[in-house]
Motif scaffolding. Structure first.
Motif, PDB file in Angstrom:
ATOM      1  N   LEU A   1       0.594  -1.357  -0.431  1.00  0.00           N
ATOM      2  CA  LEU A   1       0.020   0.119  -0.294  1.00  0.00           C
ATOM      3  C   LEU A   1       0.620   1.282  -0.044  1.00  0.00           C
ATOM      4  CD1 LEU A   1      -2.738  -0.950   2.660  1.00  0.00           C
ATOM      5  CD2 LEU A   1      -2.867  -0.801  -0.105  1.00  0.00           C
ATOM      6  N   THR A   2       2.703   1.331   1.092  1.00  0.00           N
ATOM      7  CA  THR A   2       3.005   2.125   0.950  1.00  0.00           C
ATOM      8  C   THR A   2       3.551   2.238  -1.003  1.00  0.00           C
ATOM      9  OG1 THR A   2       3.212   1.632   3.168  1.00  0.00           O
ATOM     10  CG2 THR A   2       5.462   3.017   1.927  1.00  0.00           C
ATOM     11  N   TYR A   3       3.995   1.089  -1.291  1.00  0.00           N
ATOM     12  CA  TYR A   3       4.610   1.126  -2.594  1.00  0.00           C
ATOM     13  C   TYR A   3       3.400   2.192  -3.697  1.00  0.00           C
ATOM     14  CZ  TYR A   3       6.352  -0.133  -6.793  1.00  0.00           C
ATOM     15  OH  TYR A   3       6.819   0.312  -8.656  1.00  0.00           O
ATOM     16  N   VAL A   4       2.438   1.748  -3.909  1.00  0.00           N
ATOM     17  CA  VAL A   4       0.782   2.480  -4.396  1.00  0.00           C
ATOM     18  C   VAL A   4       0.642   3.820  -4.219  1.00  0.00           C
ATOM     19  CG1 VAL A   4      -1.205   1.616  -4.773  1.00  0.00           C
ATOM     20  CG2 VAL A   4       0.144   0.130  -4.856  1.00  0.00           C
TER      21      VAL A   4
ATOM     22  N   GLY B   1       3.071  10.556  -6.879  1.00  0.00           N
ATOM     23  CA  GLY B   1       4.547  11.197  -7.143  1.00  0.00           C
ATOM     24  C   GLY B   1       3.435  10.868  -8.750  1.00  0.00           C
ATOM     25  N   ALA B   2       3.203  10.701  -9.529  1.00  0.00           N
ATOM     26  CA  ALA B   2       3.222  10.334 -10.525  1.00  0.00           C
ATOM     27  C   ALA B   2       2.005  11.083 -10.851  1.00  0.00           C
ATOM     28  CB  ALA B   2       2.513   8.813 -11.270  1.00  0.00           C
ATOM     29  N   MET B   3       0.938  11.129 -10.726  1.00  0.00           N
ATOM     30  CA  MET B   3      -0.655  12.192 -10.548  1.00  0.00           C
ATOM     31  C   MET B   3       0.767  13.689 -10.783  1.00  0.00           C
ATOM     32  SD  MET B   3      -2.014  10.470 -11.061  1.00  0.00           S
ATOM     33  CE  MET B   3      -3.889  11.457 -11.010  1.00  0.00           C
ATOM     34  N   ILE B   4       1.281  14.062  -9.166  1.00  0.00           N
ATOM     35  CA  ILE B   4       1.463  15.714  -9.388  1.00  0.00           C
ATOM     36  C   ILE B   4       3.292  15.882 -10.597  1.00  0.00           C
ATOM     37  CG2 ILE B   4       3.237  16.838  -7.722  1.00  0.00           C
ATOM     38  CD1 ILE B   4       2.187  15.817  -5.355  1.00  0.00           C
TER      39      ILE B   4
ATOM     40  N   LEU C   1      12.769   1.167  -0.661  1.00  0.00           N
ATOM     41  CA  LEU C   1      11.048   1.481  -0.619  1.00  0.00           C
ATOM     42  C   LEU C   1      11.057   2.693  -1.319  1.00  0.00           C
ATOM     43  CD1 LEU C   1       8.526   0.104  -1.025  1.00  0.00           C
ATOM     44  CD2 LEU C   1       8.320   0.889   1.079  1.00  0.00           C
ATOM     45  N   PRO C   2      11.226   3.603  -0.462  1.00  0.00           N
ATOM     46  CA  PRO C   2      11.326   5.105  -1.332  1.00  0.00           C
ATOM     47  C   PRO C   2      11.788   5.564  -2.962  1.00  0.00           C
ATOM     48  CG  PRO C   2      12.136   5.655   0.843  1.00  0.00           C
ATOM     49  CD  PRO C   2      11.820   4.255   0.712  1.00  0.00           C
ATOM     50  N   LEU C   3      13.314   4.633  -2.977  1.00  0.00           N
ATOM     51  CA  LEU C   3      13.414   4.815  -3.772  1.00  0.00           C
ATOM     52  C   LEU C   3      12.944   4.085  -5.274  1.00  0.00           C
ATOM     53  CD1 LEU C   3      17.586   4.347  -2.626  1.00  0.00           C
ATOM     54  CD2 LEU C   3      16.644   6.705  -3.788  1.00  0.00           C
ATOM     55  N   ILE C   4      12.604   2.851  -4.544  1.00  0.00           N
ATOM     56  CA  ILE C   4      12.210   2.254  -5.891  1.00  0.00           C
ATOM     57  C   ILE C   4      10.325   2.924  -6.246  1.00  0.00           C
ATOM     58  CG2 ILE C   4      10.153   0.317  -6.494  1.00  0.00           C
ATOM     59  CD1 ILE C   4      12.965  -1.301  -5.341  1.00  0.00           C
ATOM     60  N   THR C   5       9.984   3.868  -5.526  1.00  0.00           N
ATOM     61  CA  THR C   5       8.611   4.313  -5.066  1.00  0.00           C
ATOM     62  C   THR C   5       9.278   5.717  -6.543  1.00  0.00           C
ATOM     63  OG1 THR C   5       7.617   4.010  -3.221  1.00  0.00           O
ATOM     64  CG2 THR C   5       6.838   5.648  -4.498  1.00  0.00           C
ATOM     65  N   ILE C   6       9.955   6.149  -6.010  1.00  0.00           N
ATOM     66  CA  ILE C   6      10.346   7.457  -7.340  1.00  0.00           C
ATOM     67  C   ILE C   6      11.138   7.147  -8.301  1.00  0.00           C
ATOM     68  CG2 ILE C   6      12.547   8.937  -7.636  1.00  0.00           C
ATOM     69  CD1 ILE C   6      12.881   9.603  -4.645  1.00  0.00           C
ATOM     70  N   VAL C   7      11.148   5.522  -8.702  1.00  0.00           N
ATOM     71  CA  VAL C   7      11.858   5.863  -9.464  1.00  0.00           C
ATOM     72  C   VAL C   7      10.510   4.626 -10.348  1.00  0.00           C
ATOM     73  CG1 VAL C   7      12.847   3.713 -11.620  1.00  0.00           C
ATOM     74  CG2 VAL C   7      14.258   3.891  -9.516  1.00  0.00           C
ATOM     75  N   THR C   8       9.643   4.761  -9.779  1.00  0.00           N
ATOM     76  CA  THR C   8       8.255   3.723 -10.622  1.00  0.00           C
ATOM     77  C   THR C   8       7.661   5.539 -10.765  1.00  0.00           C
ATOM     78  OG1 THR C   8       8.188   2.262  -9.062  1.00  0.00           O
ATOM     79  CG2 THR C   8       5.431   2.557 -10.082  1.00  0.00           C
ATOM     80  N   ALA C   9       6.995   6.340 -10.244  1.00  0.00           N
ATOM     81  CA  ALA C   9       7.144   7.457 -10.517  1.00  0.00           C
ATOM     82  C   ALA C   9       6.855   8.241 -11.466  1.00  0.00           C
ATOM     83  CB  ALA C   9       6.523   8.422  -9.495  1.00  0.00           C
ATOM     84  N   TRP C  10       8.627   8.094 -11.529  1.00  0.00           N
ATOM     85  CA  TRP C  10       9.438   8.740 -12.565  1.00  0.00           C
ATOM     86  C   TRP C  10       9.130   7.800 -14.271  1.00  0.00           C
ATOM     87  CZ3 TRP C  10      13.181   6.201 -16.259  1.00  0.00           C
ATOM     88  CH2 TRP C  10      13.525   6.924 -17.331  1.00  0.00           C
TER      89      TRP C  10
END
Length: 312
Positions: free
Chosen positions: A95-98, A104-107, A178-187
């Motif tokens: 849930l944190t990842y999603v 990030g992606a929406m913003i 996890l924060p880094l993978i989240t940033i990469v996914t949003a990018w």
């Protein structure tokens, strides 16, 4: 004696016309012919979607030794999984990842669309450039960022060091992975949001903005009461689409961290994948897969309802 082709064609047309007339005169009469055209598609859908789903549900009530069935266990697998603290930790990570990737992606996507929507020809050229991450496969994206974030020779840790900050182990740090993978996914995924938002904004009638100007409204009023209101259904459907995709995404995690370090990037989908490959008893793994399926079905139903309202 052979029948002339013209007569055959006339007879076929007469039969077809009689069927149509019969169906019109008798509304209760059921015609099978139109449904036969959908038979191949329905058969393929059953083979690639329904049958595997039914099999996984049945497997969740079984105990296995690898892929050999040992016996029926009833709800034991469900009790084992749902009472496990590891399962709930993995759920929180998912849930944190999603949620983080979606935010990030929406913003980024909305900001890019708003900036480039008024940039004319330059905006069109920049959109093509910004779309580049979305065209890459997840394995390529993971490999690129694995190099960029490498603590020994990666450009990102080097620049952080130049600022006088210790970058740490980057993806090797359980608190940063996890924060880094989240940033990469949003990018990777924000260009999709940009395209959808741009399309929605370009369909807004200019008369609405002119009406706001006549009433003395400024840029913020235009955005709040015209732009945001008109694109809100598109934003909702886009967010649900990305949420479903993030929940089932595994390739990026496999390439960049393999679920580590210390399970800090293990999501539900990755756990289902790993359990299928490594576990002796894959019954509990089937339960995890069903949990992901239920969440996706709920999001899909919400997506259908939202898009139905938007088009209705």
């Amino acid at each position: 004696m052979s029948i002339p082709p013209l007569q055959v064609s006339t007879n076929q047309s007469a039969h077809l016309a009689s069927d149509v007339v019969g169906a019109t005169e008798n509304p209760n009469r059921f015609i099978w012919a139109p449904f036969l055209w959908f038979t191949p598609a329905i058969l393929i859908l059953f083979l690639v979607t329904l049958y595997p789903t039914i099999f996984v549900v049945w497997l969740s009530f079984q105990k296995t030794k690898y892929y050999e069935l040992v016996g029926f266990t009833g709800l034991a697998n469900y009790v084992e999984v749902l009472s496990s603290s590891e399962f709930w930790d993995t759920t929180i990570i998912s849930l944190t990842y999603v949620g983080g990737s979606l935010a990030g992606a929406m913003i980024l996507g909305m900001a890019s669309a708003l900036v480039l929507n008024r940039a004319g020809v330059t905006g069109s050229a920049l959109r093509v450039f910004i779309l580049f991450p979305w065209t890459l496969s997840m394995s390529v994206v993971g490999s690129i960022w694995l190099w960029l974030l490498n603590p020994s020779f990666g450009p990102v840790p080097y620049m952080i060091q130049e600022l006088g900050i210790d970058p740490g182990l980057m993806l090797g740090d359980p608190g940063m992975a996890l924060p880094l993978i989240t940033i990469v996914t949003a990018w990777w995924s924000f260009p999709y949001v940009m395209v959808m938002t741009t399309a929605a904004m370009q369909s807004i009638p200019k008369e609405l903005y002119e009406a706001v100007e006549i009433d003395g409204g400024g840029a913020f009023v235009k955005f709040r009461y015209v732009t945001l209101t008109e694109i809100l259904p598109t934003l909702g459907s886009t967010a649900l689409t990305l949420s479903i995709m993030y929940l089932t995404l595994m390739t990026l995690i496999i390439v960049m961290t393999g679920g580590g370090p210390l399970g800090s990037t293990t999501t539900l989908s990755f756990e289902a994948f790993r359990g299928t490959v490594q576990a002796v008893n894959i019954g509990p793994t089937a339960v995890v897969s069903i949990v992901v399926l239920v969440i996706n079905v709920a999001l899909g139903a919400l997506y259908s309802r939202l898009t139905g309202r938007a088009t209705g």
